[in-house]
Design a protein around this motif. Structure first.
Motif, PDB file in Angstrom:
ATOM      1  N   GLU A  43      -1.464   2.749 100.153  1.00 41.27           N
ATOM      2  CA  GLU A  43      -0.599   3.559  99.301  1.00 41.27           C
ATOM      3  C   GLU A  43       0.812   2.996  99.414  1.00 41.27           C
ATOM      4  O   GLU A  43       1.380   2.928 100.502  1.00 41.27           O
ATOM      5  CB  GLU A  43      -0.612   5.024  99.724  1.00 41.27           C
ATOM      6  CG  GLU A  43       0.140   5.908  98.762  1.00 41.27           C
ATOM      7  CD  GLU A  43       0.061   7.376  99.112  1.00 41.27           C
ATOM      8  OE1 GLU A  43       1.077   8.075  98.918  1.00 41.27           O
ATOM      9  OE2 GLU A  43      -1.001   7.821  99.587  1.00 41.27           O
ATOM     10  N   ALA A  44       1.343   2.544  98.295  1.00 43.16           N
ATOM     11  CA  ALA A  44       2.686   1.963  98.252  1.00 43.16           C
ATOM     12  C   ALA A  44       3.365   2.421  96.974  1.00 43.16           C
ATOM     13  O   ALA A  44       2.746   2.427  95.911  1.00 43.16           O
ATOM     14  CB  ALA A  44       2.611   0.438  98.289  1.00 43.16           C
ATOM     15  N   ALA A  45       4.628   2.806  97.084  1.00 41.52           N
ATOM     16  CA  ALA A  45       5.394   3.287  95.923  1.00 41.52           C
ATOM     17  C   ALA A  45       4.653   4.424  95.223  1.00 41.52           C
ATOM     18  O   ALA A  45       4.571   4.463  93.996  1.00 41.52           O
ATOM     19  CB  ALA A  45       5.701   2.138  94.971  1.00 41.52           C
ATOM     20  N   ASP A  46       4.102   5.319  96.015  1.00 38.39           N
ATOM     21  CA  ASP A  46       3.374   6.490  95.502  1.00 38.39           C
ATOM     22  C   ASP A  46       2.175   6.127  94.644  1.00 38.39           C
ATOM     23  O   ASP A  46       1.771   6.888  93.760  1.00 38.39           O
ATOM     24  CB  ASP A  46       4.307   7.428  94.728  1.00 38.39           C
ATOM     25  CG  ASP A  46       5.341   8.083  95.619  1.00 38.39           C
ATOM     26  OD1 ASP A  46       5.054   8.265  96.824  1.00 38.39           O
ATOM     27  OD2 ASP A  46       6.438   8.402  95.125  1.00 38.39           O
ATOM     28  N   ARG A  47       1.604   4.931  94.867  1.00 35.46           N
ATOM     29  CA  ARG A  47       0.410   4.491  94.148  1.00 35.46           C
ATOM     30  C   ARG A  47      -0.662   4.096  95.139  1.00 35.46           C
ATOM     31  O   ARG A  47      -0.380   3.471  96.150  1.00 35.46           O
ATOM     32  CB  ARG A  47       0.723   3.248  93.303  1.00 35.46           C
ATOM     33  CG  ARG A  47       1.643   3.482  92.168  1.00 35.46           C
ATOM     34  CD  ARG A  47       2.115   2.205  91.479  1.00 35.46           C
ATOM     35  NE  ARG A  47       1.113   1.176  91.283  1.00 35.46           N
ATOM     36  CZ  ARG A  47       1.372   0.002  90.743  1.00 35.46           C
ATOM     37  NH1 ARG A  47       2.593  -0.301  90.342  1.00 35.46           N
ATOM     38  NH2 ARG A  47       0.435  -0.891  90.593  1.00 35.46           N
ATOM     39  N   LYS A  48      -1.891   4.469  94.841  1.00 30.92           N
ATOM     40  CA  LYS A  48      -3.022   3.953  95.617  1.00 30.92           C
ATOM     41  C   LYS A  48      -3.405   2.616  95.005  1.00 30.92           C
ATOM     42  O   LYS A  48      -3.643   2.534  93.802  1.00 30.92           O
ATOM     43  CB  LYS A  48      -4.184   4.928  95.606  1.00 30.92           C
ATOM     44  CG  LYS A  48      -3.916   6.161  96.440  1.00 30.92           C
ATOM     45  CD  LYS A  48      -5.185   6.918  96.711  1.00 30.92           C
ATOM     46  CE  LYS A  48      -4.897   8.195  97.457  1.00 30.92           C
ATOM     47  NZ  LYS A  48      -4.714   8.027  98.853  1.00 30.92           N
ATOM     48  N   CYS A  49      -3.431   1.594  95.836  1.00 26.75           N
ATOM     49  CA  CYS A  49      -3.638   0.231  95.357  1.00 26.75           C
ATOM     50  C   CYS A  49      -4.659  -0.475  96.236  1.00 26.75           C
ATOM     51  O   CYS A  49      -4.963  -0.031  97.341  1.00 26.75           O
ATOM     52  CB  CYS A  49      -2.336  -0.568  95.449  1.00 26.75           C
ATOM     53  SG  CYS A  49      -0.898   0.220  94.749  1.00 26.75           S
TER      54      CYS A  49
END
Length: 141
Positions: A43-49
């Protein structure tokens, strides 16, 4: 080569142990796919990636999809060098991870990922790459 083993990484003593006989007392387990490269959810920059896991990468790489991400903080005159305020891997949270927004299309031709992560996260605790069971086991921080 290391895919044939379970691998314990301990950056504090610059040690790699193949097929360790133990786990950690307090740990988090992250599913890891390993078709061509080890891939974990981040999870980075409020995104699951999905990120490729590279034990030797000293800087996080972010794909072009992060170019206009408002949570990222530019840290130099170059707009492609940014700071991610928080990155989560499993139950572990890491503050202030520097990254480079880059053309990662060569990596994306092999695997569908949003970025590459490695040393900045793995060096914070001991970690086990369990290729046999497709999981990354990390001490909780």
């Amino acid at each position: 080569m290391i895919r044939n083993y379970t691998v314990l990484l301990d950056y504090t003593v610059n040690e790699i142990i193949l097929d360790p006989e133990y786990a950690f007392e307090n740990q988090t387990i992250i599913p890891m796919s390993c078709e061509k490269l080890p891939i974990i959810e981040v999870e980075a920059a409020d995104r699951k990636c999905h990120f490729a896991l590279d034990t030797g990468a000293n800087t996080c790489l972010l794909g072009q999809s992060f170019q206009d991400e408002p949570q990222l903080i530019t840290v130099s005159e170059r707009p492609d060098i940014v700071n991610i305020p928080a990155v989560c891997v499993g139950e572990n949270e890491y503050k202030s991870i520097n990254a480079v927004i880059s053309d990662i299309s060569a990596i994306q031709k092999r695997v569908l990922v949003d970025g590459v992560i490695g040393y900045q996260v793995l060096s914070m605790q001991r970690s086990i790459l369990d290729f046999k069971n497709n999981q990354l086991i990390m001490e909780k921080v």
